[in-house]
Design an enzyme around this catalytic site. Structure first.
Site, mmCIF file in Angstrom:
data_model
loop_
_atom_site.group_PDB
_atom_site.id
_atom_site.type_symbol
_atom_site.label_atom_id
_atom_site.label_comp_id
_atom_site.label_asym_id
_atom_site.label_seq_id
_atom_site.Cartn_x
_atom_site.Cartn_y
_atom_site.Cartn_z
ATOM 1 N N ARG A 80 0.827 -1.270 0.082
ATOM 2 C CA ARG A 80 0.081 -0.038 0.074
ATOM 3 C C ARG A 80 0.847 1.125 -0.057
ATOM 4 O O ARG A 80 1.750 1.309 0.767
ATOM 5 C CB ARG A 80 -0.818 0.210 1.131
ATOM 6 C CG ARG A 80 -1.588 1.174 1.263
ATOM 7 C CD ARG A 80 -2.501 1.306 2.532
ATOM 8 N NE ARG A 80 -3.208 2.461 2.631
ATOM 9 C CZ ARG A 80 -3.428 3.341 3.864
ATOM 10 N NH1 ARG A 80 -2.621 2.952 4.973
ATOM 11 N NH2 ARG A 80 -3.727 4.547 3.790
ATOM 12 N N HIS A 124 -3.357 10.775 1.068
ATOM 13 C CA HIS A 124 -2.621 10.784 2.208
ATOM 14 C C HIS A 124 -2.049 11.919 2.680
ATOM 15 O O HIS A 124 -0.806 12.035 2.840
ATOM 16 C CB HIS A 124 -1.541 9.499 2.270
ATOM 17 C CG HIS A 124 -1.098 8.743 3.542
ATOM 18 N ND1 HIS A 124 -1.293 7.407 3.755
ATOM 19 C CD2 HIS A 124 -1.033 9.523 4.763
ATOM 20 C CE1 HIS A 124 -1.014 7.132 4.852
ATOM 21 N NE2 HIS A 124 -0.656 8.233 5.719
ATOM 22 N N GLU A 169 -7.486 8.355 6.550
ATOM 23 C CA GLU A 169 -7.742 8.952 8.011
ATOM 24 C C GLU A 169 -8.309 10.219 7.810
ATOM 25 O O GLU A 169 -7.585 11.379 8.258
ATOM 26 C CB GLU A 169 -6.391 8.928 9.061
ATOM 27 C CG GLU A 169 -5.950 7.712 9.042
ATOM 28 C CD GLU A 169 -4.797 7.485 10.387
ATOM 29 O OE1 GLU A 169 -4.475 8.588 10.901
ATOM 30 O OE2 GLU A 169 -4.360 6.509 10.486
ATOM 31 N N ASN A 296 -7.239 1.545 10.291
ATOM 32 C CA ASN A 296 -5.869 1.897 10.928
ATOM 33 C C ASN A 296 -5.898 1.714 12.349
ATOM 34 O O ASN A 296 -6.900 2.522 13.054
ATOM 35 C CB ASN A 296 -5.233 3.173 10.435
ATOM 36 C CG ASN A 296 -4.898 3.241 8.908
ATOM 37 O OD1 ASN A 296 -4.970 2.381 8.290
ATOM 38 N ND2 ASN A 296 -4.628 4.455 8.534
ATOM 39 N N TYR A 298 -3.726 1.818 16.097
ATOM 40 C CA TYR A 298 -2.441 2.040 16.848
ATOM 41 C C TYR A 298 -2.703 1.726 18.578
ATOM 42 O O TYR A 298 -1.885 0.817 19.037
ATOM 43 C CB TYR A 298 -1.835 3.164 16.637
ATOM 44 C CG TYR A 298 -1.282 3.321 15.220
ATOM 45 C CD1 TYR A 298 0.132 2.680 14.925
ATOM 46 C CD2 TYR A 298 -1.910 3.702 14.041
ATOM 47 C CE1 TYR A 298 0.522 2.597 13.655
ATOM 48 C CE2 TYR A 298 -1.448 3.848 12.769
ATOM 49 C CZ TYR A 298 -0.214 3.292 12.614
ATOM 50 O OH TYR A 298 -0.042 3.062 11.333
ATOM 51 N N GLU A 366 -3.152 -0.151 8.174
ATOM 52 C CA GLU A 366 -2.112 0.242 8.896
ATOM 53 C C GLU A 366 -2.040 -0.519 10.485
ATOM 54 O O GLU A 366 -3.214 -0.253 10.986
ATOM 55 C CB GLU A 366 -1.981 1.651 9.141
ATOM 56 C CG GLU A 366 -1.635 2.400 7.903
ATOM 57 C CD GLU A 366 -1.425 4.135 8.135
ATOM 58 O OE1 GLU A 366 -1.485 4.564 9.197
ATOM 59 O OE2 GLU A 366 -1.812 4.703 7.548
HETATM 60 C C1 FCB Z 1 -1.186 7.153 10.982
HETATM 61 C C2 FCB Z 1 -1.098 7.879 9.511
HETATM 62 C C3 FCB Z 1 0.421 7.275 9.014
HETATM 63 C C4 FCB Z 1 1.347 7.264 9.869
HETATM 64 C C5 FCB Z 1 1.010 6.542 11.372
HETATM 65 C C6 FCB Z 1 1.853 6.340 12.443
HETATM 66 O O1 FCB Z 1 -2.135 7.995 11.449
HETATM 67 O O2 FCB Z 1 -1.953 7.546 8.475
HETATM 68 O O3 FCB Z 1 0.917 8.125 7.922
HETATM 69 O O4 FCB Z 1 2.107 8.361 10.391
HETATM 70 O O5 FCB Z 1 -0.104 7.105 11.687
#
Ligand code: FCB
Length: 466
Positions: A80, A124, A169, A296, A298, A366
């Site tokens: 990607r 992006h 995002e 995405n 985290y 992500e």
């Molecule tokens: C996300 C973004 C990506 C990267 C990660 C850590 O928010 O989409 O570009 O910076 O965080």
């Protein structure tokens, strides 16, 4: 840290790696590329950590053959990446830059030669500066310009790109960019940010239409939905949680997957918006069926009522809705300061699936962690924390799949260490270490681990097919 082993995903599940144009390409003023809001922002003193810019980044623009070779060696099914809008249309609309088109032609063909499925993100975050100068995402014309960009990209690459992601995002584009001002264009606005959120969705809908006309294979959008927890059971924290659910999640999911605006939005915006940028036909456009939704993830977020909610709606920004982010998880933090809580990932996927019967299949577009990596005298990069993070988050995805959620694949963030937006080059998310002085690439231990995982998974998939 003990070896976490390989999590088991179902046969046919696909693995990839992700990057984004401004974070890796460099060559910011070469071959006709126009400036983007991130060029302007990063060149403004005080905006990024250490004054970092994407001028050179990983120099992927010149080193893409080496990076594709790294992907091939890694054994991924897919890659990607994002198409830089200002490389293809330097002014945002109008003249198309042939050299920009040629660059992604070469990249896509190299990927296909390596047996890797290309997945392209259209937006992006690198809005052409010329469009920001005319109002940016605050105005509908930018959504229309985005459709033009989508048509150019779809016509040129539609035959070879397997998966299209309109926006990455939009929460960050609208609220981190136009309300908090931590990202480009660095605005601190209320109405402007809400108008931006809406126009991003309109742009998405228009782009989907263009991509379909161009015969694109799969079309979707990537969201960073948040798993939110209240800091306590106090009524004010629960009220803050409701507002945050609208701000972080429902602004996107309700129009996209339920054909309506969030039910409790008035309480969230509290006089901030009258929504006069909305048109009656917009909901139908935004809610057109998608082939997949990208997620995405985290870390989870805990919400508590903030004491400092700006009382005057005229001065309030969209993120100043009265939430704070304490960190009560008590787990390890990555160098971003993000708590590692894989179970929140499973919950997010299961909740999303339960809430929206119309939800298309999910791809994890992500997931990854930033760690304090360095090349050791043995020439290697030992990153057991990242291996542990990835293993546990993939296991969390496997748990969601076992609970019946349709997740098709996973792209690790990121192939390379890169320009981490306002955090500059301090935060390393890559499976491959990048020395920013020499631009040397060194695969980390996690790269080898991921390769092993993919090999084992493929063997299992082939076995079941037999
Ligand atoms: C996300 C973004 C990506 C990267 C990660 C850590 O928010 O989409 O570009 O910076 O965080």
């Amino acid at each position: 840290m003990s070896d976490p082993g390989f999590p088991q995903l179902p046969p046919g599940f696909r693995f990839g790696a992700a990057t984004a144009a401004y974070q890796i390409e460099g060559a910011h003023d070469e071959d006709g590329r126009g400036p983007s809001i991130w060029d302007t922002f990063s060149h403004t003193p005080g905006r990024t950590h250490g004054g970092a810019t994407g001028d050179t980044a990983c120099d992927h623009y010149h080193r893409h053959p080496q990076d594709v070779a790294l992907l091939r060696e890694l054994g991924v099914d897919g890659y990607r990446f994002s198409l830089a809008w200002p490389r293809l249309l330097p002014q945002g609309t109008g003249a198309v830059n042939q050299k920009g088109l040629d660059f992604y032609d070469r990249l896509i063909d190299e990927l296909l030669d390596a047996g890797i499925e290309p997945a392209a993100t259209l937006y992006h975050w690198d809005l052409p500066q010329a469009l920001e100068d005319r109002g940016g995402w605050r105005v509908r014309e930018t959504a229309e310009a985005f459709a033009e960009f989508a048509a150019v990209a779809g016509d040129r690459y539609g035959d070879r790109v397997e998966r299209w992601i309109t926006l990455n995002e939009p929460f960050c584009s609208a609220f981190v960019g136009y309300a908090e001002g931590r990202h480009a264009p660095g605005a601190r606005e209320g109405r402007g940010a809400l108008a931006a959120a809406h126009h991003l969705l309109v742009g998405h809908g228009l782009a989907v239409r263009e991509l379909r006309t161009a015969g694109a294979h799969e079309v979707g959008i990537t969201l960073n939905l948040d798993r939110l927890h209240p800091a306590s059971g106090r009524p004010e924290d629960l009220a803050a949680l409701r507002r945050a659910e609208v701000l972080h999640n429902e602004v996107w999911t309700e129009p996209l997957f339920a054909g309506r605006y969030p039910e409790h939005e008035a309480e969230t915006w509290a006089g901030l918006a009258d929504g006069d940028w909305r048109r009656p036909e917009d909901l139908q456009l935004i809610g057109a069926p998608l082939d997949f939704v990208g997620i995405n993830f985290y870390r989870p977020i805990t919400v508590e009522a903030a004491p400092h909610r700006e009382p005057d709606p005229e001065r309030r920004t969209a993120t100043d809705i009265g939430v704070a982010e304490p960190d009560p998880y008590g787990t390890r933090l990555t160098t971003m300061g993000w708590p590692v809580v894989p179970s929140a990932f499973t919950e997010l996927l299961c909740n999303l699936d339960a809430r929206y019967p119309q939800l298309p299949p999910i791809w994890i577009t992500e997931n990854g962690s930033a760690e304090a990596d360095s090349v050791t005298p043995d020439g290697r990069v030992h990153d057991p924390e990242r291996i542990d993070y990835l293993a546990r988050h993939l296991a969390a995805v496997a748990d969601a799949v076992a609970a019946g959620v349709d997740v098709r694949g996973y792209y690790v963030w990121s192939l390379l260490d890169n320009f981490e937006w306002a955090r500059g080059y301090d935060q390393r998310f890559g499976l491959v270490h990048v020395d920013y002085d020499t631009l040397t690439r060194t695969p980390k231990d996690s790269y080898h681990w991921y390769r092993g995982l993919i090999t084992a998974h493929r063997a299992r998939t082939e076995e079941t097919a037999r």
